[in-house]
Design a protein around this motif. Structure first.
Motif, PDB file in Angstrom:
ATOM      1  N   TYR A  35     -10.192   0.996  13.843  1.00  0.00           N
ATOM      2  CA  TYR A  35     -11.125   0.008  13.294  1.00  0.00           C
ATOM      3  C   TYR A  35     -11.379  -1.083  14.325  1.00  0.00           C
ATOM      4  CZ  TYR A  35     -10.781   1.866   8.553  1.00  0.00           C
ATOM      5  OH  TYR A  35     -10.854   2.672   7.452  1.00  0.00           O
ATOM      6  N   GLY A  59      -7.810  -2.380   1.603  1.00  0.00           N
ATOM      7  CA  GLY A  59      -7.215  -2.024   2.904  1.00  0.00           C
ATOM      8  C   GLY A  59      -7.238  -3.220   3.834  1.00  0.00           C
ATOM      9  N   PRO A  60      -6.560  -3.104   4.974  1.00  0.00           N
ATOM     10  CA  PRO A  60      -6.410  -4.263   5.856  1.00  0.00           C
ATOM     11  C   PRO A  60      -7.528  -4.446   6.872  1.00  0.00           C
ATOM     12  CG  PRO A  60      -5.012  -2.464   6.603  1.00  0.00           C
ATOM     13  CD  PRO A  60      -5.738  -1.959   5.391  1.00  0.00           C
ATOM     14  N   PHE A  61      -8.532  -3.566   6.882  1.00  0.00           N
ATOM     15  CA  PHE A  61      -9.478  -3.596   8.003  1.00  0.00           C
ATOM     16  C   PHE A  61     -10.869  -4.132   7.658  1.00  0.00           C
ATOM     17  CE2 PHE A  61      -6.477  -0.093   9.189  1.00  0.00           C
ATOM     18  CZ  PHE A  61      -5.838  -0.807  10.197  1.00  0.00           C
ATOM     19  N   ARG A 101      -4.064   8.578   6.538  1.00  0.00           N
ATOM     20  CA  ARG A 101      -5.096   8.442   5.519  1.00  0.00           C
ATOM     21  C   ARG A 101      -6.113   9.561   5.739  1.00  0.00           C
ATOM     22  NH1 ARG A 101      -7.643   4.290   2.992  1.00  0.00           N
ATOM     23  NH2 ARG A 101      -7.122   5.851   1.457  1.00  0.00           N
ATOM     24  N   TYR A 160      -6.594   9.112  10.021  1.00  0.00           N
ATOM     25  CA  TYR A 160      -5.879   8.246  10.970  1.00  0.00           C
ATOM     26  C   TYR A 160      -4.567   7.777  10.357  1.00  0.00           C
ATOM     27  CZ  TYR A 160      -7.763   4.446   8.122  1.00  0.00           C
ATOM     28  OH  TYR A 160      -8.079   3.630   7.067  1.00  0.00           O
ATOM     29  N   HIS A 183     -15.344   3.155   3.819  1.00  0.00           N
ATOM     30  CA  HIS A 183     -15.121   2.112   2.813  1.00  0.00           C
ATOM     31  C   HIS A 183     -16.438   1.469   2.376  1.00  0.00           C
ATOM     32  CE1 HIS A 183     -10.708   1.536   3.518  1.00  0.00           C
ATOM     33  NE2 HIS A 183     -11.014   1.994   4.719  1.00  0.00           N
ATOM     34  N   ASP A 208       0.832  -1.214   0.000  1.00  0.00           N
ATOM     35  CA  ASP A 208       0.000   0.000   0.000  1.00  0.00           C
ATOM     36  C   ASP A 208       0.866   1.265   0.000  1.00  0.00           C
ATOM     37  OD1 ASP A 208      -2.354  -1.502   0.148  1.00  0.00           O
ATOM     38  OD2 ASP A 208      -2.455  -1.397   2.328  1.00  0.00           O
ATOM     39  N   HIS A 239     -12.367   8.892   5.519  1.00  0.00           N
ATOM     40  CA  HIS A 239     -13.083   8.148   4.470  1.00  0.00           C
ATOM     41  C   HIS A 239     -13.973   7.073   5.067  1.00  0.00           C
ATOM     42  CE1 HIS A 239      -9.409   5.816   5.315  1.00  0.00           C
ATOM     43  NE2 HIS A 239     -10.213   4.777   5.186  1.00  0.00           N
TER      44      HIS A 239
HETATM   45  C1  BEZ Z   1      -7.602   1.692   5.194  1.00  0.00           C
HETATM   46  O1  BEZ Z   1      -8.143   2.598   4.705  1.00  0.00           O
HETATM   47  O2  BEZ Z   1      -8.298   1.077   5.956  1.00  0.00           O
HETATM   48  C2  BEZ Z   1      -6.158   1.374   4.911  1.00  0.00           C
HETATM   49  C3  BEZ Z   1      -5.781   1.081   3.622  1.00  0.00           C
HETATM   50  C4  BEZ Z   1      -4.461   0.776   3.364  1.00  0.00           C
HETATM   51  C5  BEZ Z   1      -3.530   0.789   4.396  1.00  0.00           C
HETATM   52  C6  BEZ Z   1      -3.916   1.121   5.681  1.00  0.00           C
HETATM   53  C7  BEZ Z   1      -5.240   1.420   5.944  1.00  0.00           C
END
Ligand code: BEZ
Ligand code: FE
Length: 288
Positions: free
Chosen positions: A157, A102-104, A211, A190, A216, A76, A214
């Motif tokens: 998260y 993303g990881p969450f 970031r 965050y 998702h 990422d 946002h």
């Molecule tokens: C996210 O938006 O959740 C995210 C995406 C990529 C890396 C870290 C967080």
């Protein structure tokens, strides 16, 4: 076959890796060797740097769990995930653009009715996300699934908090008119997880680690290409330097502050609240 020298080593390895079980694997491995060798030759990698890289990779592997994927985070921040995403989602113009997952993201979020509150009991500024899901032809799509997840106002998260209950995530379905309404809280900016090997390399730079605010979405409907995307808060911080390169102009959306009164889910609010309008446009299966 000659023995290896600095000069012929790349050609030797490329030739040897020609012996693969499928043409695609051959293409991937031979190209990888060429690029990797070219990188090492260009920077004249030292023995010490080589060992540091090996150590870094080992640490990244050791920190990975079912809920944490440090290699994806590394991809990422290097812009790799968004490049793979772009190559694999060359959508027709007008379709909602995709971004990284993303990881969450957590599978099997609870199903909620249109207008239901996915932030029940969680502190934050009340926010309603509303809009329509339609096809590129403008026809609204009934019953489209919206899988929604976001961080809380501290930027955390569910998987980072270790909550027993589903937290700030839910599955909604568009109504017969293609419309959806989500009751939630406004997202905030965050930082990416900095306590692992990715944090170690980010600290060697002055790069932004945040970031922008946002929410998702994974939006899907039978007969249409699903889209994984985010909507970003217009005017939010870090929009122009998102650490994972996911911001696209058409995903930046107004979060309008409304006076107390009737909310998009039909309730009365005695406090001001935010309203976001975002219409998702899906392309038909096989359209790209
Ligand atoms: C996210 O938006 O959740 C995210 C995406 C990529 C890396 C870290 C967080
Ligand atoms: Fe996120």
């Amino acid at each position: 076959m000659p023995y290896a020298t600095e000069e012929n080593l790349t050609d030797l390895a490329v030739e040897r890796w020609g012996n693969t079980h499928t043409p695609r694997f051959r293409e991937l491995m031979q190209s990888l060797i060429k690029h990797l060798h070219a990188f090492i030759r260009e920077v004249e990698l030292t023995q010490e740097e080589y060992l540091q890289a090996v150590d870094w990779l080992a640490k990244a592997g050791q920190i990975c769990t079912g809920k944490r994927q440090e290699f994806i985070l590394a991809a990422d921040v290097l812009g790799v995930s968004m490049l793979v995403d772009a190559i694999n989602h060359r959508l027709p113009s007008g379709a909602t653009p995709s971004t990284v997952l993303g990881p969450f993201h957590i599978d099997d979020s609870p199903e909620m009715e249109i207008g239901a509150n996915m932030a029940e009991g969680i502190q934050g500024d009340t926010c309603y996300v509303t809009g329509t899901v339609s096809g590129l032809d403008g026809k609204t799509i009934a019953g489209a699934e919206l899988d929604v997840w976001q961080a809380d106002s501290d930027g955390l998260y569910e998987s980072q908090i270790g909550s027993e209950e589903p937290r700030l995530r839910a599955l909604f379905h568009s109504g017969a008119d293609g419309k959806y309404v989500i009751h939630t809280i406004a997202p905030s900016e965050y930082p990416i997880p900095m306590d692992g090997p990715v944090g170690d390399i980010m600290r060697k730079t002055d790069l932004n680690i945040y970031r922008p605010p946002h929410i998702h979405f994974h939006v899907s409907a039978p007969g249409y290409e699903p889209v994984v995307t985010h909507i970003f808060r217009k005017g939010g911080r870090f929009l122009d330097c998102d650490v994972v390169y996911a911001v696209k102009e058409s995903l930046i959306t107004d979060f309008k502050l409304m006076p107390p009164g009737k909310t998009p889910s039909g309730e009365m609010s005695s406090k001001p609240f935010c309203v976001v309008n975002y219409d998702f446009v899906l392309s038909k299966n096989g359209a790209h």
